[in-house]
Design a protein around this motif. Structure first.
Motif, mmCIF file in Angstrom:
data_model
loop_
_atom_site.group_PDB
_atom_site.id
_atom_site.type_symbol
_atom_site.label_atom_id
_atom_site.label_comp_id
_atom_site.label_asym_id
_atom_site.label_seq_id
_atom_site.Cartn_x
_atom_site.Cartn_y
_atom_site.Cartn_z
ATOM 1 N N LEU A 19 0.823 -1.208 0.000
ATOM 2 C CA LEU A 19 0.000 0.000 0.000
ATOM 3 C C LEU A 19 0.856 1.256 0.000
ATOM 4 C CD1 LEU A 19 -2.733 -1.143 2.542
ATOM 5 C CD2 LEU A 19 -3.078 -0.718 0.088
ATOM 6 N N CYS A 57 -3.625 1.381 -3.365
ATOM 7 C CA CYS A 57 -4.636 0.335 -3.295
ATOM 8 C C CYS A 57 -5.008 -0.113 -4.706
ATOM 9 C CB CYS A 57 -5.867 0.844 -2.543
ATOM 10 S SG CYS A 57 -7.056 -0.457 -2.228
ATOM 11 N N ARG A 85 -6.326 -5.259 -2.809
ATOM 12 C CA ARG A 85 -7.702 -5.613 -2.417
ATOM 13 C C ARG A 85 -7.844 -7.125 -2.230
ATOM 14 N NH1 ARG A 85 -8.539 -1.041 -5.526
ATOM 15 N NH2 ARG A 85 -8.601 -2.176 -7.488
ATOM 16 N N ALA A 114 -6.139 -8.222 1.034
ATOM 17 C CA ALA A 114 -6.970 -7.879 2.188
ATOM 18 C C ALA A 114 -8.107 -8.890 2.335
ATOM 19 C CB ALA A 114 -7.524 -6.458 2.041
ATOM 20 N N VAL A 147 -9.564 -1.481 2.799
ATOM 21 C CA VAL A 147 -8.688 -1.734 1.646
ATOM 22 C C VAL A 147 -9.458 -2.524 0.588
ATOM 23 C CG1 VAL A 147 -6.592 -2.929 0.860
ATOM 24 C CG2 VAL A 147 -6.574 -1.641 3.013
ATOM 25 N N SER A 152 -12.003 -0.288 -1.238
ATOM 26 C CA SER A 152 -11.585 1.017 -1.735
ATOM 27 C C SER A 152 -11.256 1.003 -3.226
ATOM 28 C CB SER A 152 -10.362 1.503 -0.967
ATOM 29 O OG SER A 152 -9.953 2.757 -1.459
ATOM 30 N N TRP A 174 -8.300 5.967 -2.700
ATOM 31 C CA TRP A 174 -7.442 5.440 -1.641
ATOM 32 C C TRP A 174 -6.702 6.546 -0.918
ATOM 33 C CZ3 TRP A 174 -6.899 1.914 1.651
ATOM 34 C CH2 TRP A 174 -5.698 1.757 2.343
#
Length: 193
Positions: free
Chosen positions: A51, A56, A61, A64, A126, A129, A134
């Motif tokens: 990140l 992001c 993604r 996460a 995350v 987003s 982001w």
């Protein structure tokens, strides 16, 4: 059995590889779960670095989502395995040091459960987003992720090096088989005949 050995492999964002251990060997399965915990925490740490460097993106993604899926689904079952099968024989045993250790390990489980919602909310942000919206992780969100990961460091080592070997030595073949069956049943895995 001794200390459960874990590999130090790392993967690129996103994803992970599950180690192969079966329920017929419940302590090996518990050790494999610890490998997964370490992999997910390493993925979380790589995500934080990703990140910073890349923002992001799709890889962030997905990473996460992978971390959330593991700690939402598999980690609670793993804690149940320990609380149902590993800790009781140690609490009932004559070793005061092991009883004290198990009390701390139980508290660790409660602490992890309490820290997870804050860490999960960061990961969810995350995962949800869009790249254009982001904003980098602020110190509080970074601290939530770091606190959650830090709770596992001593916990995993104490289980691998102390609790698991002692519990495995205390359990008979019938108890190990019952442990295996229970672990499968709670996960919806058909029993092998």
């Amino acid at each position: 059995m001794g200390t459960v050995r874990r590999s130090a492999r790392t993967q690129a964002l996103p994803g992970f590889h599950a180690p192969g251990a079966g329920f017929e060997a419940p302590f090996e399965m518990l050790g494999a779960c610890h490998e997964r915990v370490e992999r997910m925490l390493a993925l979380q740490a790589r995500l934080q670095q990703h990140l910073l460097a890349h923002g992001c993106d799709d890889a962030a993604r997905q990473a996460a989502r992978d971390v959330m899926r593991y700690f939402d689904l598999a980690a609670p079952l793993h804690h149940q395995d320990e609380e149902i099968h590993v800790f009781p024989p140690l609490l009932a045993g004559p070793d005061a040091g092991l009883r004290a250790l198990v009390q701390r390990l139980l508290q660790d489980h409660r602490d992890v459960e309490a820290a997870w919602p804050a860490a999960r909310s960061v990961l969810q942000a995350v995962a949800d987003s869009p790249a254009a919206d982001w904003t980098p992780l602020d110190p509080a969100r970074t601290a939530a992720l770091n606190r959650f990961a830090a709770l596992y460091v001593r916990h995993l080592a104490d289980e691998d090096q102390l609790a698991y070997p002692a519990a495995q030595a205390a359990l008979t073949g019938d108890a190990l088989q019952a442990m295996s069956q229970d672990m499968m049943q709670r996960r919806g895995v058909p029993a092998r005949k």
